[in-house]
Design a protein around this motif. Sequence first.
Motif, short mmCIF file in Angstrom:
data_model
loop_
_atom_site.label_atom_id
_atom_site.label_comp_id
_atom_site.label_asym_id
_atom_site.label_seq_id
_atom_site.Cartn_x
_atom_site.Cartn_y
_atom_site.Cartn_z
N PRO A 1 31.33 49.35 33.12
CA PRO A 1 32.65 49.24 33.25
C PRO A 1 33.29 47.75 33.79
CG PRO A 1 31.57 50.47 35.14
CD PRO A 1 30.51 50.19 33.87
N ALA A 2 34.38 47.69 33.70
CA ALA A 2 35.13 46.30 33.91
C ALA A 2 34.95 46.08 35.65
CB ALA A 2 36.61 46.33 33.52
N ALA A 3 34.88 44.78 35.82
CA ALA A 3 34.71 44.56 37.04
C ALA A 3 36.02 44.55 37.91
CB ALA A 3 33.90 43.10 37.23
N ALA B 1 47.59 31.63 41.55
CA ALA B 1 46.87 31.12 40.39
C ALA B 1 45.38 31.22 40.40
CB ALA B 1 47.33 29.77 40.44
N ALA B 2 44.71 31.11 41.50
CA ALA B 2 43.34 30.88 41.60
C ALA B 2 42.57 32.31 41.28
CB ALA B 2 42.95 30.60 43.17
N LEU B 3 43.26 33.30 41.64
CA LEU B 3 42.83 34.78 41.39
C LEU B 3 43.04 35.04 39.89
CD1 LEU B 3 44.36 36.71 44.66
CD2 LEU B 3 41.76 36.15 43.90
N ALA C 1 38.77 34.07 33.44
CA ALA C 1 37.16 33.89 33.27
C ALA C 1 36.29 35.26 33.44
CB ALA C 1 36.71 33.17 34.27
N ALA C 2 36.39 36.21 34.18
CA ALA C 2 35.85 37.59 34.22
C ALA C 2 36.34 38.44 33.13
CB ALA C 2 35.68 37.88 35.58
N GLY C 3 37.49 38.38 32.48
CA GLY C 3 37.83 39.22 31.50
C GLY C 3 38.76 40.60 32.06
N ILE C 4 39.10 40.38 33.42
CA ILE C 4 39.62 41.44 33.98
C ILE C 4 41.07 41.21 34.77
CG2 ILE C 4 37.11 42.14 35.00
CD1 ILE C 4 37.81 40.85 37.48
N ALA C 5 41.63 42.28 35.34
CA ALA C 5 42.95 42.27 35.71
C ALA C 5 43.19 42.89 37.29
CB ALA C 5 43.83 42.90 34.82
N ALA C 6 42.08 43.79 37.55
CA ALA C 6 42.28 44.60 38.71
C ALA C 6 41.86 43.87 40.18
CB ALA C 6 41.58 45.93 38.49
#
Length: 460
Positions: free
Chosen positions: A2-4, A81-83, A89-94
């Motif tokens: 599952p997505a991180a 911006a940092a988050l 980079a991790a391919g996530i949004a949560a």
Amino acid sequence: MPAASIVWLRRDLRLADQPAFHAAASAGPVIPVYVLDDDGAGRRKPGGAARWWLHHSLAALERDLDERGSKLILRRGDAAAALAAVARAAGIAAVHALHHYEPWEIAAEKAVAGALDLTLHDGAYLAPPLTVRTGSDKPYRIFTPFWRALGATMPPADPLPRPHLRAPANWPASDGLDDWHLVPTSPDWASGFAKEWRAGEIAAHDQLDDFLHRVGDYEEDRNLPARDGSSRLSPHLHWGEISPGQVWHALAGNRGKGADTFRSELAWRDFAQNLIAQFPDYGDEPYRPEYARLAWRDPMRDAAAAADLKAWQRGRTGYPIVDAGMRQLWATGWMHNRVRMIAASFLVKHLLIDWRHGERWFWDTLVDADYGNNATNWQWIAGSGVDASLFSRIMAPLVQSAKFAAGDYIRHWVPELAKLPDADIHDPADRPRGYPEPLVDHRAARERALAAYRHARAAS
């Protein structure tokens, strides 16, 4: 796999009883991220002493995460911006985070929510700010009824255990903690801090265990600066290395006055945050308008006031109890609570210097500098707050020093006076070489302060 999810960390540097970690861990792999955002709009960056603590708390959390096969990702700059960069980079949004209520943190949360899928969780206070309300559905502004209403909702939920953390397939890049230069080097004005403190979640629970052995005597000992009566949990609570819920439950078997008093002080922490939630500029503006008109001595324009402020900061006022407290603050990043009140009252009423100068000094020199507590306590002493002491209540430092048996405390922190007997140490008639005469006479200072206050009220 599952997505991180990202866990966005701020003043919640722990794994146990941390709802953001639990929510993220239940969904999949977890990427813990701390962003050092010093320059956000309206943001108060941590003062020098707090930055020292932050360095060591982050280092402790890094070790805890490493032991569990996880990592702490460090980034610097605008939080949103940092988050967003870590998420790309991790391919996530949560993103999961604990809710914080300082005005700049609320602004940051709005910005992050505009860029990512942010879920906020409660867990920094006994009850979420503004949720304990009066019968007319308004937030409380007076502590005693607030404490009664909050107490009726207690105990808080049972603390959560440390979650099992799964690592993502690939870790985003991280800054190095040492590269942030949070600790001073030359000169190392914080050299004494490490003798007094251990930061981190494990250290917080060790300190709680120590306090539980002494809590029965807390009602009396908390007012005696020469005794080891304080809990010394305030920096651990401020940085979220331990939750107030964990502390509350640890006190469950203690029914005496000491434990009850400490519970009320945990509630004061909640109360202060409720005031900040209602009045976001509470650390910058007096609640009562007459204090904006009071003829304060201005250290920015008046050389004598500037010299007095500097003497107060350095523990050179000529009042031993005040000087002991201010030197303890500089040496350790902390000051005994009773002495904080005496020293703060002295600045505001004896020296007639605006409380905001003291609030800023404490912000820079306390390892437990907390916007809500700091602002609420200074406005309480100054009389300018929502629920405050009367301005006319002017603490007599010499009386306070003798009443609370501060002799050995003074001897420790003002070594010039170490050889004086108890009869002389609170107000030395013959000043040892190197120790200053009093900046101001107590009675004259009292009359000056009361006259300034009467004039401010008459002008309203």
